[in-house]
Design an enzyme around this catalytic site. Structure first.
Site, short mmCIF file in Angstrom:
data_model
loop_
_atom_site.label_atom_id
_atom_site.label_comp_id
_atom_site.label_asym_id
_atom_site.label_seq_id
_atom_site.Cartn_x
_atom_site.Cartn_y
_atom_site.Cartn_z
N LYS A 127 31.56 28.03 37.98
CA LYS A 127 32.56 28.99 37.85
C LYS A 127 33.32 29.12 39.15
O LYS A 127 32.93 29.47 40.12
CB LYS A 127 31.90 30.26 37.52
CG LYS A 127 32.61 30.96 36.07
CD LYS A 127 31.43 32.07 35.71
CE LYS A 127 32.36 32.86 34.60
NZ LYS A 127 31.84 34.20 34.55
O1 G3P Z 1 31.53 36.49 32.56
C1 G3P Z 1 32.75 37.37 33.28
C2 G3P Z 1 33.23 38.76 32.41
O2 G3P Z 1 32.69 38.33 30.98
C3 G3P Z 1 33.20 40.09 32.96
O3 G3P Z 1 33.08 40.77 31.91
O4 G3P Z 1 32.82 43.17 31.69
O5 G3P Z 1 32.67 42.67 33.88
O6 G3P Z 1 34.97 42.62 32.80
P1 G3P Z 1 33.42 42.57 32.63
#
Ligand code: G3P
Length: 215
Positions: free
Chosen positions: A84
Site C-alpha cells: 500500500k
Molecule cells: O484501509 C484504509 C481505509 O479503509 C481507512 O478507513 O475509516 O480510517 O477512513 P477510515
C-alpha cells in the site's frame, strides 16, 4: 463485487475468513497501531497465512527510494502481500518501478478521479478510494468511485477499484451499485451486512413451528 476485510485484528480476520466471503485484507498504520505494540512482520505474515488473497501492508516512509526498498522488504514476507503506497509524487515514482518488477501495489489515500487515473497509469494493481473520509468533508465519496469505475471501463484500464473507508452497510450497497471491484469493510460493517431483523424473526418462528411438529 469482492469483499476485503479492513482490519489488522487477527481474531476478526479469523472469524471473517470462516464465513468464506472475504477474499483479501487491507491494513494501514492506524489499524496496526490499534492492536498495540506488535511486530509488523509477525502480524502481516499471520494474516497472510489465514487469507489466501491479497493482503495490503502499507509503507511508512515517504521518499521514493525508501518506499521502493521498504516495499521490496514487505513483499518478501509472503507471496500474497500487496504494497500500500500513498498517492504522492514519490509514491507514484515508486509504484511505477515496483509495478515493472511485478509487485502488486494498492495506491492508497486516493480522493479524486485524477489521482486514480495516475495510479492506474503508474501500474498500481488497486486504487483505494476513501469514500467515508470524502463524505466526512462534505464530498460525495461514492461519486468518485462511480466516476473511476466508468473511466477505467471506458479506457480498458485493468487497475481494480477498492471502495475504502467504508463506514456503514449502505456504503457497501452503494459500492456494489457503483461497480467497485472490491469493498474493504471493517469487521463491524461486515456483521451489519449479514444482519436483518426479519431473518431473526423468521428463524424464531420456524423453530417454534417445528417444535409443534416434533413434540
Ligand atoms: O484501509 C484504509 C481505509 O479503509 C481507512 O478507513 O475509516 O480510517 O477512513 P477510515
Amino acid at each position: 463485487m469482492r469483499i476485503f476485510l479492513d482490519s489488522a485484528n487477527i481474531d476478526q480476520i479469523r472469524q471473517a475468513a470462516k464465513l468464506g466471503v472475504i477474499s483479501g485484507v487491507t491494513t494501514n498504520p492506524s489499524l496496526v497501531s490499534k492492536e498495540g505494540k506488535v511486530d509488523y512482520q509477525t502480524v502481516i505474515k499471520e494474516i497472510c497465512s489465514i487469507v489466501d488473497g491479497s493482503v495490503s501492508a502499507e509503507v511508512v516512509v515517504t521518499e521514493a527510494k525508501a518506499i521502493i526498498e521498504q516495499a521490496r522488504e514487505l513483499a518478501s514476507w509472503a507471496p500474497n502481500v500487496t504494497i500500500k503506497i500513498p498517492v504522492t509524487t514519490d509514491g507514484l515514482q515508486a509504484i511505477s518501478v515496483l509495478a515493472k518488477d511485478g509487485i502488486s501495489v494498492n495506491m492508497t489515500l486516493c480522493f479524486s478521479l485524477n489521482q486514480a487515473i495516475l495510479g492506474a497509469l503508474a501500474g498500481a494493481s488497486y486504487v483505494s478510494v476513501f469514500v467515508g473520509r470524502l463524505d466526512d468533508v462534505g464530498h460525495d465519496g461514492m461519486a468518485v468511485v462511480k466516476d473511476t469505475v466508468d473511466v477505467f471501463k471506458g479506457y480498458g484500464l485493468k487497475t481494480q477499484i477498492i471502495a475504502a473507508s467504508i463506514r456503514h452497510p449502505l456504503h457497501c450497497v452503494a459500492a456494489a451499485k457503483a461497480g467497485a471491484h472490491i469493498a474493504t469493510v471493517p469487521y463491524a460493517v461486515l456483521m451489519q451486512m449479514l444482519q436483518h431483523p426479519l431473518t431473526d424473526v423468521g428463524i424464531t418462528r420456524f423453530l417454534a413451528d417445528w417444535k409443534k411438529v416434533s413434540s
